[in-house]
Scaffold this active site. Structure first.
Site, PDB file in Angstrom:
ATOM      1  N   HIS A   1      56.472  64.762  46.495  1.00 54.15           N
ATOM      2  CA  HIS A   1      57.835  65.064  46.922  1.00 54.15           C
ATOM      3  C   HIS A   1      58.064  66.564  46.722  1.00 54.15           C
ATOM      4  O   HIS A   1      57.392  67.203  45.902  1.00 54.15           O
ATOM      5  CB  HIS A   1      58.858  64.279  46.095  1.00 54.15           C
ATOM      6  CG  HIS A   1      58.960  62.826  46.468  1.00 54.15           C
ATOM      7  ND1 HIS A   1      59.391  62.398  47.699  1.00 54.15           N
ATOM      8  CD2 HIS A   1      58.681  61.706  45.759  1.00 54.15           C
ATOM      9  CE1 HIS A   1      59.386  61.080  47.739  1.00 54.15           C
ATOM     10  NE2 HIS A   1      58.949  60.631  46.578  1.00 54.15           N
TER      11      HIS A   1
ATOM     12  N   CYS B   1      58.422  67.853  51.193  1.00 53.16           N
ATOM     13  CA  CYS B   1      59.620  68.254  51.920  1.00 53.16           C
ATOM     14  C   CYS B   1      60.054  69.665  51.542  1.00 53.16           C
ATOM     15  O   CYS B   1      59.829  70.135  50.437  1.00 53.16           O
ATOM     16  CB  CYS B   1      60.759  67.294  51.640  1.00 53.16           C
ATOM     17  SG  CYS B   1      60.786  65.912  52.777  1.00 53.16           S
TER      18      CYS B   1
END
Length: 425
Positions: A252, A302
């Protein structure tokens, strides 16, 4: 944290950095589970009181909805009443009832007869040349617009013997180390979801870079602190007999304040390490045995939580997108302060390839892995023997940008001085 709360921190950021006394806050924030011990130690390592305050304000914006009221209570309990009042008066957000939204099943387009249309399939006779081989002989690209074509091979140059001196030499075998960090399972306290499909990405990258003559090492499920330690150990090795170094990170991600390289990577504990800090481990002063040699970073994470709808898009099927997740954590809008000082030396021989444009999500299919890694692996397999790295990344960007309903486009920060060709034989 809600957008209005982040804007409140940004609006008063200068005063908070100037006046915030961080030392008495650590134990309170730990007791109230605002941060873990590792996360607090990471903030404390930022440097001076002002640097720690700046990092604390940045990291607070990555916590949950209750982070602001908990932080205000910590300020009040340490007699920092003026700052507590400043934030309390500006906190006008209200808790809203959450609504579960489920995907609606949609029918594929059907023909007049009511049956699903099928694309014609052209059979290939055994022993006949493939389309790619035919088009290479004819001087055209075998990749269509949706697959990442950037023009015919001869227009891009290929491995031209006349370019000796303008190409990084890869003569050692192995060419160098390739470290893959694959974060899949995150702690409940982090608020981050399991990255289903990431193991597929990891396996693809491991096999691909082994085929490209790298000594591949894989680390699984590292905290932010452990990621920093692992990367430092890699940078501290003796690379004198090697020609290159590759780092692949699957995790992430979130936005972070930066000078040159945007973004930060999340550890399994919810803490993060900035891409800028990662790259800085391999700077000429910290890793002299890689001086003048290419250092390549491929990041599947991301850059924020904005979803790009694109324009006039073509997509395969609605159904395919039900299995897609985003490697996103809450969006931050961070601004460098007037007193910020760059601590990253001018980069050289560095390329950082991001799976998505800063500020946007990066999509991952639970069944086949992330768009970026799946495409990178495929195009490396097809073109690494003839095309340089920048041409390959251009193909990847074009191919990924044509996928899905929500759009994504990879990009890179390139500080290489020469062309880079992988070793394929």
């Amino acid at each position: 944290m809600e957008e209005a709360q982040r804007e409140l921190f940004q609006r008063h950021r200068l005063r908070l950095v100037k006046e915030l006394q961080v030392e008495p806050l650590w134990d309170l924030m730990l007791d109230r589970e605002l941060f873990t011990r590792d996360m607090i130690e990471d903030i404390q390592s930022a440097g001076t009181r002002r640097d720690q305050a700046r990092q604390l304000i940045t990291d607070l914006q990555t916590r949950g909805k209750q982070a602001l009221p908990i932080f205000i209570s910590c300020l009040e309990d340490t007699d920092q009443w003026a700052l507590a009042a400043l934030l309390r008066e500006g906190n006008t957000t209200q808790q809203l009832e959450t609504v579960d939204i489920e995907p609606v099943e949609m029918n594929r387009s059907e023909g007049a007869s009511g049956t699903q249309e099928k694309l014609p399939i052209k059979s290939v006779e055994p022993g006949s040349p493939s389309k790619k081989e035919e088009q290479k002989e004819q001087g055209t690209s075998s990749l269509g617009v949706g697959e990442g074509a950037v023009g015919p091979p001869q227009a891009r140059g290929g491995r031209n013997p006349a370019l000796v001196g303008q190409v990084y030499p890869l003569t050692s075998d192995p060419c160098g180390y390739c470290l893959i960090i694959n974060n899949v399972d995150f702690s409940a306290a982090s608020g981050l979801s399991v990255r289903t499909g990431s193991n597929i990405d990891c396996e693809k990258m491991q096999k691909r870079f082994q085929a490209l003559h790298f000594a591949v090492e894989v680390e699984w499920n590292l905290t932010a602190k452990a990621m920093g330690t692992t990367l430092q150990h890699l940078a501290q090795r003796d690379h004198s007999a090697l020609d290159c170094c590759v780092v692949v990170i699957l995790s992430h991600g979130r936005q972070a304040s930066h000078i040159q390289f945007p973004g930060a990577i999340c550890g399994t504990d919810g803490g993060s390490i900035s891409v800028e800090k990662i790259v800085n481990f391999f700077s000429g002063s910290r890793c002299p045995s890689l001086g003048g040699k290419p250092k390549l970073f491929f990041i599947q994470a991301c850059g924020g939580d904005q979803k790009d709808h694109g324009f006039q898009v073509c997509f395969n099927t609605i159904e395919d997108n039900f299995f897609i997740e985003a490697d996103a954590t809450p969006f931050q809008t961070n601004f460098d302060q007037p007193d910020a000082v760059a601590n990253l030396p001018t980069p050289s021989d560095i390329l950082v390839s991001y799976s998505t444009f800063p500020g946007f999500v990066s999509w991952r299919d639970k069944k086949i892995g992330s768009w970026y890694i799946e495409t990178l692996d495929r195009i490396l397999g097809e073109w690494a023997d003839t095309e340089d790295l920048l041409s390959i990344l251009l193909m990847v960007s074009n191919a990924v940008s044509s996928k899905g309903i929500f759009k994504q486009i990879p990009g890179c920060f390139n500080f290489l001085r020469k062309r880079f060709f992988f070793k394929t034989k």
